[in-house]
Design a protein around this motif. Structure first.
Motif, short mmCIF file in Angstrom:
data_model
loop_
_atom_site.label_atom_id
_atom_site.label_comp_id
_atom_site.label_asym_id
_atom_site.label_seq_id
_atom_site.Cartn_x
_atom_site.Cartn_y
_atom_site.Cartn_z
N UNK A 57 0.76 -0.86 -0.19
CA UNK A 57 0.01 0.01 -0.03
C UNK A 57 0.50 0.82 -0.01
N UNK A 58 0.45 2.16 -0.80
CA UNK A 58 0.94 3.73 -0.59
C UNK A 58 0.33 4.16 -0.01
N UNK A 59 1.10 5.47 0.53
CA UNK A 59 0.74 6.11 1.48
C UNK A 59 -0.85 6.40 2.27
N UNK A 60 -1.56 6.88 0.68
CA UNK A 60 -2.80 6.81 0.89
C UNK A 60 -3.42 5.71 0.42
N UNK A 61 -2.79 4.68 -0.01
CA UNK A 61 -3.27 3.56 0.87
C UNK A 61 -3.01 2.94 1.58
#
Length: 300
Positions: A57-61
């Motif tokens: 996951x990315x930070x937004x994810x």
């Protein structure tokens, strides 16, 4: 925002792979990739980061994932309510558990549960109590069982069953001659088998060690293990003694593989909790599992 995009996103996160996610939800890998691209385009952010080994996951994810889970759970709950005239309780319940309840409570419970509700399927993951707590707070599992009570107001902690920490020792003549009374002054001379830091058993053990004044010098540790089952096996093989859950050694004591010692002058009890996130949508299979698990534990 289409639910099929959300479903693909959650599957990729859980499987850490586009190809495995495609097989899990019976879609082609290009379709999964299209769903993710469409979802990221709608949100205007990158949700997933691909590495050479897996997908993370990315930070937004990380921010979006709990909301995605809740969207799917809301869909499932809506469908369940629409079809609630059907008497059968069907669905999957994910449970994160620490090693003691995972090995010594859940197997028997699942056997009883399957007889009453054969259409409830369970997905079990095991870790220490700290990991169980994090899986609940991060919306990774429906319910958890562990011995750490969270201070986070979003985490509901229901008392499930009382446990006791005892000292387990190899069943040898040396320990049999103690007649069930382990001299406290002897504890500093022993070699120990311990649980890893972060486990509920280890936290409970540390308070007991403090009460028995065992911190004046470092304990001699022969083995540190990541499950109570490994700790118990180590004691059975004569590696050392161990502070351990009475639930974990009950069968071994009855079979004469280890000896159990208690210390009535200090408090060695601990509480196991059933955990769930306050904001998680509770499906009928989940609420049913919580109800029958609490009922089962009252009979232990």
């Amino acid at each position: 925002m289409r639910l099929e995009y959300i479903r693909s996103f959650i599957s990729v996160v859980n499987c850490k792979s586009f190809s495995l996610a495609a097989r899990q939800i019976f879609l082609s890998q290009p379709t999964i990739s299209t769903h993710i691209k469409q979802l990221e385009s709608e949100l205007g952010v990158q949700l997933l980061v691909r590495s050479t080994k897996d997908v993370i996951l990315s930070e937004a994810g990380v921010i979006f994932y709990p909301f995605a889970v809740r969207l799917l759970e809301t869909e499932n709950e809506a469908l369940s309510q629409i079809h609630k005239t059907e008497m059968a309780v069907k669905g999957t319940v994910s449970i994160a558990t620490s090693s003691v309840p995972g090995n010594y409570i859940l197997p028997q419970f699942l056997s009883c549960s399957r007889k009453a509700y054969p259409d409830i399927n369970y997905r079990i993951s095991e870790g220490d109590s700290a990991q169980v707590l994090q899986s609940i707070l991060h919306f990774e599992t429906d319910i958890g069982i562990g011995s750490i009570k969270s201070a986070n107001e979003k985490c509901m902690c229901l008392p499930l069953v009382k446990d006791q920490i005892v000292l387990a020792a190899p069943n040898t003549e040396e320990y049999r001659n103690m007649k069930g009374n382990f001299p406290p002054e002897r504890l500093k001379q022993e070699t120990y088998v311990l649980r890893e830091p972060g486990s509920g058993t280890r936290l409970a053990t540390e308070s007991i060690e403090q009460a028995l004044d065992l911190h004046s010098k470092p304990l001699k540790v022969a083995l540190q293990a990541e499950s109570s089952e490994l700790v118990k096996r180590g004691v059975e093989q004569g590696i050392g003694v161990a502070f351990i859950s009475s639930l974990a050694v009950k069968e071994s004591v009855e079979q004469g593989k280890v000896l159990k010692f208690e210390f009535p002058d200090i408090d060695t009890s601990r509480q196991l909790y059933l955990l769930y996130h306050k904001d998680r949508v509770m499906t009928v299979p989940v609420t049913t599992t919580i109800k029958i698990l609490r009922q089962y534990c009252q009979s232990i």
